[in-house]
Motif scaffolding. Structure first.
Motif, PDB file in Angstrom:
ATOM      1  N   LEU A 150       0.828  -1.206   0.000  1.00 52.71           N
ATOM      2  CA  LEU A 150       0.000   0.000   0.000  1.00 52.71           C
ATOM      3  C   LEU A 150       0.865   1.261   0.000  1.00 52.71           C
ATOM      4  O   LEU A 150       0.515   2.262  -0.637  1.00 52.71           O
ATOM      5  N   LEU A 151       1.989   1.199   0.693  1.00 55.31           N
ATOM      6  CA  LEU A 151       2.896   2.350   0.726  1.00 55.31           C
ATOM      7  C   LEU A 151       3.501   2.613  -0.640  1.00 55.31           C
ATOM      8  O   LEU A 151       3.652   3.776  -1.063  1.00 55.31           O
ATOM      9  N   CYS A 152       3.840   1.564  -1.369  1.00 56.40           N
ATOM     10  CA  CYS A 152       4.376   1.735  -2.725  1.00 56.40           C
ATOM     11  C   CYS A 152       3.321   2.318  -3.671  1.00 56.40           C
ATOM     12  O   CYS A 152       3.647   3.107  -4.561  1.00 56.40           O
ATOM     13  N   ALA A 153       2.054   1.908  -3.485  1.00 57.82           N
ATOM     14  CA  ALA A 153       0.991   2.456  -4.326  1.00 57.82           C
ATOM     15  C   ALA A 153       0.753   3.933  -4.047  1.00 57.82           C
ATOM     16  O   ALA A 153       0.468   4.715  -4.966  1.00 57.82           O
ATOM     17  N   ILE A 154       0.890   4.335  -2.783  1.00 52.65           N
ATOM     18  CA  ILE A 154       0.683   5.752  -2.436  1.00 52.65           C
ATOM     19  C   ILE A 154       1.825   6.604  -2.978  1.00 52.65           C
ATOM     20  O   ILE A 154       1.598   7.718  -3.473  1.00 52.65           O
ATOM     21  N   LYS A 155       3.033   6.093  -2.920  1.00 55.87           N
ATOM     22  CA  LYS A 155       4.206   6.876  -3.310  1.00 55.87           C
ATOM     23  C   LYS A 155       4.440   6.831  -4.816  1.00 55.87           C
ATOM     24  O   LYS A 155       5.554   6.564  -5.293  1.00 55.87           O
ATOM     25  N   LYS A 156       3.364   7.064  -5.542  1.00 58.55           N
ATOM     26  CA  LYS A 156       3.432   7.215  -6.995  1.00 58.55           C
ATOM     27  C   LYS A 156       2.816   8.551  -7.378  1.00 58.55           C
ATOM     28  O   LYS A 156       1.788   8.948  -6.824  1.00 58.55           O
ATOM     29  N   LEU A 157       3.461   9.216  -8.311  1.00 61.70           N
ATOM     30  CA  LEU A 157       2.980  10.532  -8.730  1.00 61.70           C
ATOM     31  C   LEU A 157       1.584  10.443  -9.344  1.00 61.70           C
ATOM     32  O   LEU A 157       0.752  11.334  -9.148  1.00 61.70           O
ATOM     33  N   SER A 229      10.228  11.452  -5.301  1.00 59.71           N
ATOM     34  CA  SER A 229      11.196  12.268  -6.030  1.00 59.71           C
ATOM     35  C   SER A 229      11.188  12.019  -7.533  1.00 59.71           C
ATOM     36  O   SER A 229      11.864  12.736  -8.283  1.00 59.71           O
ATOM     37  N   ASP A 230      10.452  11.043  -7.973  1.00 61.80           N
ATOM     38  CA  ASP A 230      10.430  10.699  -9.396  1.00 61.80           C
ATOM     39  C   ASP A 230       9.344  11.510 -10.098  1.00 61.80           C
ATOM     40  O   ASP A 230       8.137  11.270  -9.918  1.00 61.80           O
ATOM     41  N   PHE A 231       9.757  12.493 -10.914  1.00 60.44           N
ATOM     42  CA  PHE A 231       8.833  13.333 -11.669  1.00 60.44           C
ATOM     43  C   PHE A 231       9.072  13.183 -13.174  1.00 60.44           C
ATOM     44  O   PHE A 231       8.943  14.136 -13.931  1.00 60.44           O
ATOM     45  N   SER A 232       9.422  11.999 -13.586  1.00 58.88           N
ATOM     46  CA  SER A 232       9.714  11.767 -14.997  1.00 58.88           C
ATOM     47  C   SER A 232       8.446  11.383 -15.744  1.00 58.88           C
ATOM     48  O   SER A 232       7.450  10.929 -15.155  1.00 58.88           O
ATOM     49  N   LEU A 233       8.483  11.556 -17.067  1.00 60.76           N
ATOM     50  CA  LEU A 233       7.340  11.195 -17.912  1.00 60.76           C
ATOM     51  C   LEU A 233       7.183   9.678 -17.972  1.00 60.76           C
ATOM     52  O   LEU A 233       8.177   8.943 -17.999  1.00 60.76           O
ATOM     53  N   PRO A 234       5.951   9.175 -17.983  1.00 62.23           N
ATOM     54  CA  PRO A 234       5.750   7.727 -18.133  1.00 62.23           C
ATOM     55  C   PRO A 234       6.249   7.248 -19.495  1.00 62.23           C
ATOM     56  O   PRO A 234       6.256   7.983 -20.481  1.00 62.23           O
ATOM     57  N   ARG A 235       6.673   6.007 -19.542  1.00 60.41           N
ATOM     58  CA  ARG A 235       7.194   5.434 -20.774  1.00 60.41           C
ATOM     59  C   ARG A 235       6.079   5.267 -21.796  1.00 60.41           C
ATOM     60  O   ARG A 235       4.986   4.818 -21.482  1.00 60.41           O
ATOM     61  N   ALA A 248       2.907  15.020 -24.862  1.00 61.40           N
ATOM     62  CA  ALA A 248       3.162  15.990 -23.794  1.00 61.40           C
ATOM     63  C   ALA A 248       4.641  16.318 -23.755  1.00 61.40           C
ATOM     64  O   ALA A 248       5.497  15.470 -24.037  1.00 61.40           O
ATOM     65  N   GLU A 249       4.935  17.554 -23.392  1.00 67.04           N
ATOM     66  CA  GLU A 249       6.315  18.008 -23.321  1.00 67.04           C
ATOM     67  C   GLU A 249       6.913  17.817 -21.943  1.00 67.04           C
ATOM     68  O   GLU A 249       8.128  17.709 -21.805  1.00 67.04           O
ATOM     69  N   HIS A 254       1.382  16.177 -19.242  1.00 68.16           N
ATOM     70  CA  HIS A 254       0.925  14.802 -19.426  1.00 68.16           C
ATOM     71  C   HIS A 254      -0.286  14.501 -18.536  1.00 68.16           C
ATOM     72  O   HIS A 254      -1.308  13.971 -19.010  1.00 68.16           O
ATOM     73  N   PHE A 255      -0.195  14.835 -17.258  1.00 68.34           N
ATOM     74  CA  PHE A 255      -1.317  14.561 -16.354  1.00 68.34           C
ATOM     75  C   PHE A 255      -2.496  15.495 -16.607  1.00 68.34           C
ATOM     76  O   PHE A 255      -3.642  15.131 -16.322  1.00 68.34           O
TER      77      PHE A 255
END
Length: 539
Positions: A150-157, A229-235, A248-249, A254-255
């Motif tokens: 559950l913690l891993c699911a929350i810690k997603k942008l 800390s991960d703010f990169s674009l999804p693949r 998206a640039e 993107h979001f």
């Protein structure tokens, strides 16, 4: 009958064989109105079908279920007390499938308590050294792995963006959801509130870039607090059609294009199709609430349409009602009433001076807007069908069977009253067992049923067999001539059943000696009382 309101089930709202269609065949003016609270619920449900929003709601529901145990809840309450000492909330709210307002409150409360939830999950996943070892010795590997997932699911942008977008929209619609469930709500007030929500969501859609920019800044602050800390674009993958491969640039764009704009568009579309579609019914009634001194031509035309629709209730001509309509506008303007709702207009309207206006306002107020108050009574079923009743243990069932069997034994031993008593015999039974009187409600179940057969032992043999005088004489002659027993004789049995017509049934009986079928029939102890008695007979 002038109105009917149900949910959207096909059995109730069907256009061909639904309940509302069958009622309108008898009462043509009973217009069907889909429950507005159900409509708003369907609007939100359809809007949440976007994969990112749907996954976010599922994760929040899993978190609420995870903290449903006392020891885990205690850890969460400690974190809430440490991080939010002034907060009155002590636990998360479940997303109830029937209480729609609670869904809004559950999402908004989770967004406020998210830092405490993350802190509690870190403790339970053994990622924090807070507290002594003995204090959290009850944490098993299964609990730790669930908390870590559950913690891993929350810690997603993606989760954080979806959470704040959902909170933003539900904060706007929560007031509408509460107002649509009021008992004294009328159609015009509900549609006005829905129109306000629609306008505000539409403004968000027009200024989507600026609004999402502010929202994304809030998301970034939250991500810093919980360690994202991960703010990169999804693949991007060109072959997969289910993935949001929007151009998206940057991450914000993107979001914006994959979550924020689609959610607002779906919400607006569903709101217009489901809730604001009731405006067709309210279109003509809106002229009854004056906003100016003199009515416009469109308002006069709407009033004439109302007169034609409800002409069976109105006993005046169109000319008289048209003048009454103009007088109503002048009366409201001179007295400075300014009614804001149909209920206010109905209270201020004089029944004697404006009978037609009063009647139409009464019809408008009577039109059903919601069925929530009726369906809310379903929750009281839990008082009858409790958890204890549904989860009876095997030990309880065994004890009940022992009581039932003991009562059955005592019932056989109990002294019964003498024959001829005026009262029921079972009512006067008295057993020596201590709980015999308390278990007496089982007497109807355990007592054998009294049945009366088709044969009796008290009737005369010849009468029961239904032999006529001729048949008796024939049988006597046959008894005298026993030497000719090999001869085949035909006997006629008369039917004495009073419920059936008098018929004659023929049977061929072969007599051979004293133990022949006919002698067995005559000497049989089987006797009838007005019923058909046949032996080896063919109908």
């Amino acid at each position: 009958m002038i109105g009917q309101g149900y949910d959207g089930a096909a059995a109730m709202s069907g256009q061909f064989k639904g309940v509302q269609t069958r009622i309108r065949e008898i009462y043509p003016l009973a217009y069907y109105i889909h429950c507005s609270a159900h409509c708003l619920n369907l609007v939100i449900s359809d809007s949440c079908n976007i994969p990112e929003i749907r996954n976010t709601i599922g994760t929040m529901q899993s978190i609420c279920n995870f903290f449903g145990y006392p020891k885990r809840l205690e850890v969460l309450q400690r974190c809430i007390k440490d991080l939010f000492p002034s907060s009155k909330a002590s636990r998360l709210k479940q997303m109830c499938p029937t209480r729609w307002v609670q869904r809004h409150d559950a999402v908004i409360l989770y967004e406020e308590m998210q830092l405490a939830v993350v802190s509690a999950l870190e403790i339970l996943s053994n990622n924090s050294s807070t507290g002594s070892i003995e204090e959290y010795s009850w944490i098993s590997s299964n609990i730790s792995s669930q908390a870590d997932q559950l913690l891993c699911a929350i810690k997603k942008l993606q989760f954080q963006v979806s959470l704040y977008v959902l909170t933003k929209v539900l904060s706007i619609s929560v007031g509408l959801s509460r107002s649509l469930q009021l008992e004294n709500s009328d159609l015009k007030t509900a549609l006005d509130a829905a129109s306000c929500v629609e306008n505000l969501i539409e403004q968000l859609r027009i200024n989507s870039e600026n609004e999402f920019m502010k929202l994304f800044e809030t998301v970034k602050k939250t991500c810093e607090q919980i360690g994202i800390s991960d703010f990169s674009l999804p693949r991007k993958i060109n072959r997969q059609k289910t993935r949001n491969n929007v151009p998206a640039e940057n991450v914000e764009q993107h979001f914006l294009r994959s979550i924020f704009i689609p959610f607002l568009d779906t919400f607006l579309l569903q709101l217009r199709e489901r809730l604001t579609s009731h405006n067709t019914i309210l279109k003509n009634f809106s002229c009854l609430i004056p906003k100016t001194k003199n009515p416009s031509k469109e308002q006069e035309k709407s009033f004439i349409d109302l007169h034609e629709t409800y002409s069976s209730f109105i006993n005046k001509s169109k000319l008289m009602t048209a003048e009454e309509f103009k007088l109503w506008y002048i009366f409201v303007e001179q007295n400075e009433m300014n009614p804001k709702s149909p209920i206010d207009a109905l209270i201020t309207c004089d029944k004697i001076l404006f009978p037609t206006i009063y009647l139409l306002l009464k019809i408008l107020v009577t039109l059903p807007i919601t069925t929530s108050s009726a369906e809310r009574s379903f929750s009281t079923l839990r008082r009858l069908k409790t958890y204890l009743r549904n989860t009876i243990s095997n030990e309880t069932k065994k004890r009940w069977r022992n009581l039932r069997d003991q009562f059955k034994k005592e019932l056989k031993k109990a002294k019964k009253p003498k024959s001829g008593s005026s009262q029921d015999g079972l009512e006067k039974c008295h057993g020596k067992w201590l709980y015999f009187v308390s278990m007496k409600f089982l007497k109807d179940v355990e007592t054998p049923r009294h049945t009366s057969g088709t044969f009796s032992n008290d009737c005369d043999e010849d009468t029961e067999l239904g032999h006529s005088d001729e048949q008796k004489s024939d049988s006597n002659e046959d008894q005298e001539n026993e030497d000719n027993l090999d001869k085949e004789t035909t006997y006629s049995l008369e039917v004495l059943d009073p419920l059936l017509p008098q018929t004659e049934v023929q049977t061929n009986l072969t007599k051979s000696g004293r133990n022949s079928p006919i002698s067995e029939l005559n000497n049989s102890t089987i006797k009838s009382s007005g019923q058909i008695v046949m032996y080896s007979c063919i109908y």
